[in-house]
Design an enzyme around this catalytic site. Sequence first.
Site, PDB file in Angstrom:
ATOM      1  N   ARG A 134     -21.192  11.739 -27.242  1.00  0.00           N
ATOM      2  CA  ARG A 134     -22.654  11.762 -27.309  1.00  0.00           C
ATOM      3  C   ARG A 134     -23.184  12.709 -28.389  1.00  0.00           C
ATOM      4  NH1 ARG A 134     -26.028  10.359 -23.004  1.00  0.00           N
ATOM      5  NH2 ARG A 134     -25.035   9.036 -21.460  1.00  0.00           N
ATOM      6  N   ASN A 146     -31.050  16.819 -22.948  1.00  0.00           N
ATOM      7  CA  ASN A 146     -30.784  15.642 -23.765  1.00  0.00           C
ATOM      8  C   ASN A 146     -32.103  14.918 -23.953  1.00  0.00           C
ATOM      9  OD1 ASN A 146     -29.786  13.256 -24.956  1.00  0.00           O
ATOM     10  ND2 ASN A 146     -29.460  12.324 -22.954  1.00  0.00           N
ATOM     11  N   GLY A 147     -32.470  14.597 -25.202  1.00  0.00           N
ATOM     12  CA  GLY A 147     -33.705  13.879 -25.439  1.00  0.00           C
ATOM     13  C   GLY A 147     -34.642  14.648 -26.337  1.00  0.00           C
ATOM     14  N   HIS A 172     -29.082 -15.101 -55.421  1.00  0.00           N
ATOM     15  CA  HIS A 172     -30.501 -14.739 -55.320  1.00  0.00           C
ATOM     16  C   HIS A 172     -30.717 -13.237 -55.450  1.00  0.00           C
ATOM     17  CE1 HIS A 172     -31.732 -18.805 -54.289  1.00  0.00           C
ATOM     18  NE2 HIS A 172     -30.687 -18.857 -53.477  1.00  0.00           N
ATOM     19  N   GLU A 231     -21.342  -6.575 -39.967  1.00  0.00           N
ATOM     20  CA  GLU A 231     -20.538  -5.631 -39.192  1.00  0.00           C
ATOM     21  C   GLU A 231     -19.491  -4.959 -40.066  1.00  0.00           C
ATOM     22  OE1 GLU A 231     -18.260  -3.636 -36.128  1.00  0.00           O
ATOM     23  OE2 GLU A 231     -20.378  -4.097 -36.489  1.00  0.00           O
ATOM     24  N   LYS A 289     -19.398  -0.923 -40.471  1.00  0.00           N
ATOM     25  CA  LYS A 289     -18.242  -0.108 -40.113  1.00  0.00           C
ATOM     26  C   LYS A 289     -17.744   0.697 -41.313  1.00  0.00           C
ATOM     27  CE  LYS A 289     -17.263  -0.775 -35.732  1.00  0.00           C
ATOM     28  NZ  LYS A 289     -18.628  -1.183 -35.367  1.00  0.00           N
ATOM     29  N   TRP A 293     -26.132  16.592 -30.232  1.00  0.00           N
ATOM     30  CA  TRP A 293     -26.456  15.832 -31.432  1.00  0.00           C
ATOM     31  C   TRP A 293     -27.834  16.315 -31.857  1.00  0.00           C
ATOM     32  CZ3 TRP A 293     -30.189  12.379 -33.190  1.00  0.00           C
ATOM     33  CH2 TRP A 293     -29.859  11.661 -34.349  1.00  0.00           C
ATOM     34  N   GLU A 308     -20.204   3.672 -41.921  1.00  0.00           N
ATOM     35  CA  GLU A 308     -20.228   4.759 -40.953  1.00  0.00           C
ATOM     36  C   GLU A 308     -18.912   5.506 -40.880  1.00  0.00           C
ATOM     37  OE1 GLU A 308     -21.213   3.418 -37.029  1.00  0.00           O
ATOM     38  OE2 GLU A 308     -19.759   1.789 -37.037  1.00  0.00           O
ATOM     39  N   LYS A 329     -22.433   8.224 -30.146  1.00  0.00           N
ATOM     40  CA  LYS A 329     -22.215   6.878 -29.626  1.00  0.00           C
ATOM     41  C   LYS A 329     -23.377   6.365 -28.791  1.00  0.00           C
ATOM     42  CE  LYS A 329     -18.566   4.051 -27.725  1.00  0.00           C
ATOM     43  NZ  LYS A 329     -18.261   3.461 -29.038  1.00  0.00           N
ATOM     44  N   CYS A 365     -27.449  13.783 -26.619  1.00  0.00           N
ATOM     45  CA  CYS A 365     -26.592  14.911 -26.274  1.00  0.00           C
ATOM     46  C   CYS A 365     -25.952  14.638 -24.917  1.00  0.00           C
ATOM     47  CB  CYS A 365     -27.410  16.194 -26.205  1.00  0.00           C
ATOM     48  SG  CYS A 365     -28.365  16.530 -27.706  1.00  0.00           S
TER      49      CYS A 365
END
Length: 607
Positions: free
Chosen positions: A27, A98-99, A502, A479, A483, A74, A486, A602, A2
Amino acid sequence: MCGIVGVVGQAAAAPRLLEALRRLEYRGYDSAGIATLIDGQIDRRRAEGKLGNLATALEAAPLAGSTGIGHTRWATHGAPTTRNAHPHGTARVVVVHNGIIENHAELRAELEARGHAFQTETDTETFALLVDDFLQGGATPEAAAAAALKRVHGAFALAMIFAGHPDLLICARQGAPLAVGFGEGEMFVGSDALALAPLTRRIAYLEEGDWAVLDRTSARFHDASGAEVVREIKLTAVSGATTGKGNYRHFMEKELHEHPVVLGDTLTQYLDPAQRRVVLPALPFDPVTVPRLTMTACGSAYLAGLVGRYWIEELARLPVDADFASELRYRDPPLPEGGGALLLSQSGETADTLAALRLLKQRGQRILSIVNVPESTMTRESDAAVITVAGPEIAVASTKNLSAQLAVLACLAIGLGRARGTITAEHEAELTAALLEVPSNAAAVLERDDEIRAMAVEVAKARDVLFLGRGALFPVALEGALKLKELSYIHAEGYAAGEMKHGPIALIDPAVPVIALCPSGPLFEKTASNLQEAAARGGRVMAFTDDLGAEKLRGFAERIVVLPRVSAFAAPILHTISVQFLAYHVAVLKGTDVDQPRNLAKSVTVE
């Protein structure tokens, strides 16, 4: 992850808090809120969803007062609703956080037994009511905050204001970043320097376990034991300029187009173009005698590190272990005496990466970090840091910073190779020349925008997508899949091309695009063979390659994007930009929130 901000000021607090929250919205954007002191009494506005909803609430019912705190969330504990939005508290105290407070359930039961009624599902409210309990017992705000901090466990950053104390703000940190800003007759607190940049450039960072008492003119810092300490005030290099989108639709589109400049600025720091050699800063370990590097990071930074592992092992013949930071501590790997560690992070505040850093230091490893924020916790705690020059990255999905990390890793691999005598001066010159061409080649990738968009039209129709690559392009395939997932919410997987037979080849059918990263070069024929196997089974083959590769793929590939022909060493950087552009265009076509994808933030400052 956050974002929190606070001000003990002279002008109206709410507009400045709202602007600071806009700079922190990367955030978290599940909900937001602001509380101020009006005639000594606490008032607040909160809203579910993005910050624009809070701005609307403030337009409808403005908040007066020059002292206040704000939060963009968040969600961790409790659904992202207005009821669970911060600030939380009582008529005596409100808190932003935050946390995670790990022992919140135990404390909640204790407080409920003492008659406190909870209004939310959050762990934050536990701390607010704990402070309130001490206040009801007659403690001063400072004593109540100090006592409550001794009772909580976890990783957190906190800021709180108190009814009847218009010139007071108390903040604390444990495992999450927090900065104090010094103004003229006013003081500030924020999750990072970016939030405070329009307000002040004079910043002091709380160290682990610190708490601070702010009034309008000063800050008194205390360490975890309660002893008063001095924390250095620094001038931050973070710009207070508005981080706008300019003429672009999204921050991500703007940041994608900044690749050439970012790559040029980053490479300029570490390359000598006249001598065609790498100029590295002092390393924290001896590159000749270091027995092994342990690389760790999270998300896209980890994938950049995997590319770096290919480069370092090939050029410097130096073994590199690689772990997600969230796994390294729990795998508890054996670490060599005199070993080095390589950590990567955009923010320098990623909780898992910081925890891994501290473990590695305890085990005697020398820490080199690649970071985009010079003032970050990771920069301060590392033995040495190499700074990428990507500038602020507002979109949640990392783009230009990832490319800057790759540029630094490429320079590091060359420098280590020369120091260890595993490449010649002539080879160093060839590799350096290849890197010097990367910014202009990145600009050429931007010119392929129409071709990439045409590929995106087909990919956007899919439910499942496979990305394939070999060698240092295998992490780029990972990557590309990350991308796409998300940003567009399409299921995607990245594979080493040789692993198709395989297992993953069972997924191939006419509805599954197979996107290959296959420039001409030593691994091209092997990758092309894998693609022919997919095409023979009805797979829709699409490829990023160069002009030579395109000639050989046109017989069976449905879509081809022709990129500049470059050395195999530089190819991962250009292909990374390409798959980022693809994911961007697919997301735009599907109408998702490109800059703020659902459920993401982020700077991941919680484990």
